[in-house]
Design an enzyme around this catalytic site. Structure first.
Site, PDB file in Angstrom:
ATOM      1  CB  SER A 260      -8.159  -9.147   7.323  1.00 17.49           C
ATOM      2  OG  SER A 260      -7.332  -8.511   8.266  1.00 17.49           O
ATOM      3  CE  LYS A 309      -2.659   0.180   3.912  1.00 18.83           C
ATOM      4  NZ  LYS A 309      -1.332  -0.430   3.816  1.00 18.83           N
ATOM      5  CB  ALA A 370       5.950   3.218  -7.432  1.00 18.20           C
ATOM      6  N   GLY A 371       3.654   1.659  -5.025  1.00 19.96           N
ATOM      7  CA  GLY A 371       2.316   1.837  -4.466  1.00 19.96           C
ATOM      8  C   GLY A 371       2.380   2.365  -3.040  1.00 19.96           C
ATOM      9  N   GLY A 372       1.296   2.159  -2.304  1.00 12.86           N
ATOM     10  CA  GLY A 372       1.179   2.698  -0.957  1.00 12.86           C
ATOM     11  C   GLY A 372       2.288   2.230  -0.017  1.00 12.86           C
ATOM     12  N   GLY A 475       7.642 -11.328   5.238  1.00 14.05           N
ATOM     13  CA  GLY A 475       6.650 -10.247   5.232  1.00 14.05           C
ATOM     14  C   GLY A 475       5.790 -10.231   6.492  1.00 14.05           C
TER      15      GLY A 475
END
Ligand code: NAP
Length: 553
Positions: A260, A309, A370-372, A475
């Site tokens: 991360s 999440k 169509a995810g989070g 992004g």
């Protein structure tokens, strides 16, 4: 510090010691001296691991010369026996002989494991501690268990420092170590930390809980314990010298979490805005493990990432309406009463970069996925009046989201026939490679492509878009904007967006270079043929620099 007869004790009082001790290794004296010389000016506190030397006794005259050249610095001599996790194969008697000679050579501190201390006669221990400051240490390379008892065993012997090192197998193990430090650091000079990836936070939070110092590694590959963090990272990212009991703790939770970029980004924001806070990567193997620590650490705010999440929602006291609608939370605030409140800043991460370029009312946007994140995009863009279309690999999942967010589902063959203002990639396709794209070239009928994948910076989709003169929104902009909004929610201060965009871009470039270097390493056994030729590496560096300059605002 104990009342000691040691003439050295006064030289090592805690207020004179830097917070960070760098462990130095080398197979022979010249290598170790060269390494130590390169580190000592920036960090005048080094542990020389004599057990890594092929001939520790023979090396000491050279080390003595080096120590004499650096009277300003503090040096620990460690010659850990193999049975206790080190590399020294000799007996306790030989170990003591080396440490006595190290003391006579100018080392101010020696580290001796409890197991060796227990094997010594009282007079032998006394003789050693009269010559040099003594750290009695205990290491558990498997778990964090019975550390109170281990400390009680150590405490039977007089020492200048008591050092407890265990292995964290859960986040909560860090809490156990911190409790021990908090309970004992007023009376004793304590050093405590947990090894292993899950123990990384103890390397920062231990100092907050009363550990006089912590350890960092000189460079990648030179770690002397599992999970040891680079000294430069502890200094520059986590600002270890500033961490104190008042330091507020924030973190990003996920599994996995080691790659991360959030710690680099958030710590830069805290530094820039002079907030006494530290932001850590919390590797939680379960949400239960995290929640057991939230109050004890105590954490002020959390970034939530994969795979928690959705799961976190049921643990929250309340959320804002949009977060509830989306059904995913990436930002948690812990209020003064200890209750947890949730927000979703992924929406801002998608909306802000778009609004910086256009007014969203009426623009035609296609979301792929169509995810989070697609959910955040669909609800967020709809709320701004955009005409939103959605397509997904699993049609049923896409149709369900389209229905919930009141946007239009588009069958995949239809995409190439339509014209859009913006296409958003909300799938992981393209991540970590330059070959895959979620959309084909013939489908790119759009003014803008917003690829939410940000590693690599130049994905296949981005390259195809550029080739068709389509404007690209990287992004990384989403990453920066969702983080900026988190910072504002937590601190109430405006976020230093340009600064964090810069540090994150640089960190991403560094990551790309490490990946190239790793690819260049020869495969184990087979003849070495570089996976990426030097010319290709140069091209990547050049490209990364170009991306960075285009991002500076
Ligand atoms: P998620 O909940 O796991 O959803 C992934 C979506 O991608 C699903 O709709 C899935 O389709 C689709 N998908 C996965 N593999 C695919 C493939 N090979 N071909 C076509 N579709 C595929 O993930 P998420 O949390 O929404 O995140 C999606 C991506 O967004 C991440 O991988 C990350 O790269 C990016 N992201 C970026 C930021 C940022 O700050 N820039 C932040 C968060 C996420 P099915 O429904 O068919 O499984």
């Amino acid at each position: 510090m104990r009342e000691s007869s040691s003439t050295y004790a006064s030289r090592i009082r805690r207020f004179r010691l830097p917070r960070l001790c760098i462990a130095v290794v080398g197979a022979d004296a010249p290598t170790m001296v060269e390494r130590a010389e390169s580190l000592v000016r920036d960090n005048p506190f080094l542990e020389l691991r004599l057990d890594y030397l092929s001939q520790p006794l023979a090396a000491l005259p050279k080390l003595k010369n080096f120590l004499e050249l650096h009277p300003e610095a503090t040096f620990i001599a460690t010659c850990r026996r193999a049975v206790n996790g080190g590399k020294f194969k000799g007996s306790v008697a030989n170990q003591i002989a080396i440490l006595r000679k190290a003391a006579d050579s100018g080392f101010q501190l020696v580290d001796l494991e409890l197991q060796s201390v227990e094997a010594l006669k009282a007079t032998e221990l006394h003789d050693l501690s009269d010559r040099v400051g003594l750290i009695i240490s205990h290491h558990n390379f498997k778990a964090t268990k019975n550390i109170d008892r281990q400390f009680a065993d150590m405490n039977k012997y007089p020492a200048d420092f008591y050092k407890l090192v265990s292995t964290a197998t859960s986040l909560h193990d860090n809490v156990v170590m911190m409790r021990l430090l908090e309970e004992n650091s007023a009376k004793h000079e304590m050093v405590g930390l947990c090894m292993g990836e899950q123990g990384i936070i103890s390397r920062v939070l231990g100092v907050r809980a009363g550990s006089v110092f912590t350890f960092g590694s000189a460079a990648k590959g030179e770690e002397t314990a599992p999970g040891q963090v680079l000294a430069g990272e502890l200094r520059d990212v986590y600002r270890i010298e500033m961490v104190d009991q008042a330091t507020q703790v924030y973190g990003v939770v996920g599994d996995p979490i080691s790659h991360s970029l959030s710690p680099v980004m958030m710590n830069a924001a805290f530094r820039r805005e002079t907030v006494n806070a530290v932001y850590l990567a919390l590797h939680a193997k379960s949400l239960k493990d995290l929640l057991a620590c939230v109050n004890d650490i105590p954490i002020r705010g959390l970034s939530i990432t994969m795979p928690y999440k959705q799961e976190i929602l049921s643990e929250l006291e309340n959320t804002d309406p949009l977060t509830r609608q989306i059904g995913a939370c990436n930002t948690v605030v812990r209020a003064a009463d200890g209750k947890l409140y949730g927000f979703n800043t992924d929406v801002a991460g998608i909306i802000v970069p778009l609004e910086q370029r256009m007014s969203l009312a009426g623009v035609r946007v296609l979301i792929v996925g169509a995810g989070g994140v697609a959910r955040a995009a669909a609800f967020g863009l709809k709320s701004k009046g955009a005409e939103v279309f959605l397509t997904n690999r699993t049609a049923e999942k896409g149709q369900t989201l389209a229905r919930q967010a009141k946007v239009k589902y588009m069958k995949r063959p239809e995409v190439a026939k339509q014209q859009f203002d913006v296409m958003i990639n909300a799938t992981p396709v393209g991540m970590g490679n330059t070959k895959q794209s979620p959309l084909e070239e013939k489908e790119l009928n759009t003014k803008y492509v917003f690829d939410l994948v940000y590693s690599p910076a130049e994905t296949r989709l981005v390259k195809m878009a550029r080739a068709k003169n389509i404007q690209v929104i990287p992004g990384l902009e989403m990453f920066v904007q969702q983080g900026a909004r988190q910072f504002e929610i937590w601190t109430g201060k405006p976020s230093p967006v340009a600064e964090i965009a810069y540090v994150v871009t640089k960190a991403l470039e560094r990551q790309a270079l490490v990946e190239v270097d790793e690819e260049e390493k020869p495969a184990p056994k087979k003849a070495a043929k570089p996976a990426v030729k030097p010319a290709a590496k140069k091209a990547i560096v050049k490209k990364a620099a170009k991306t960075a300059s285009s991002r500076k605002k």
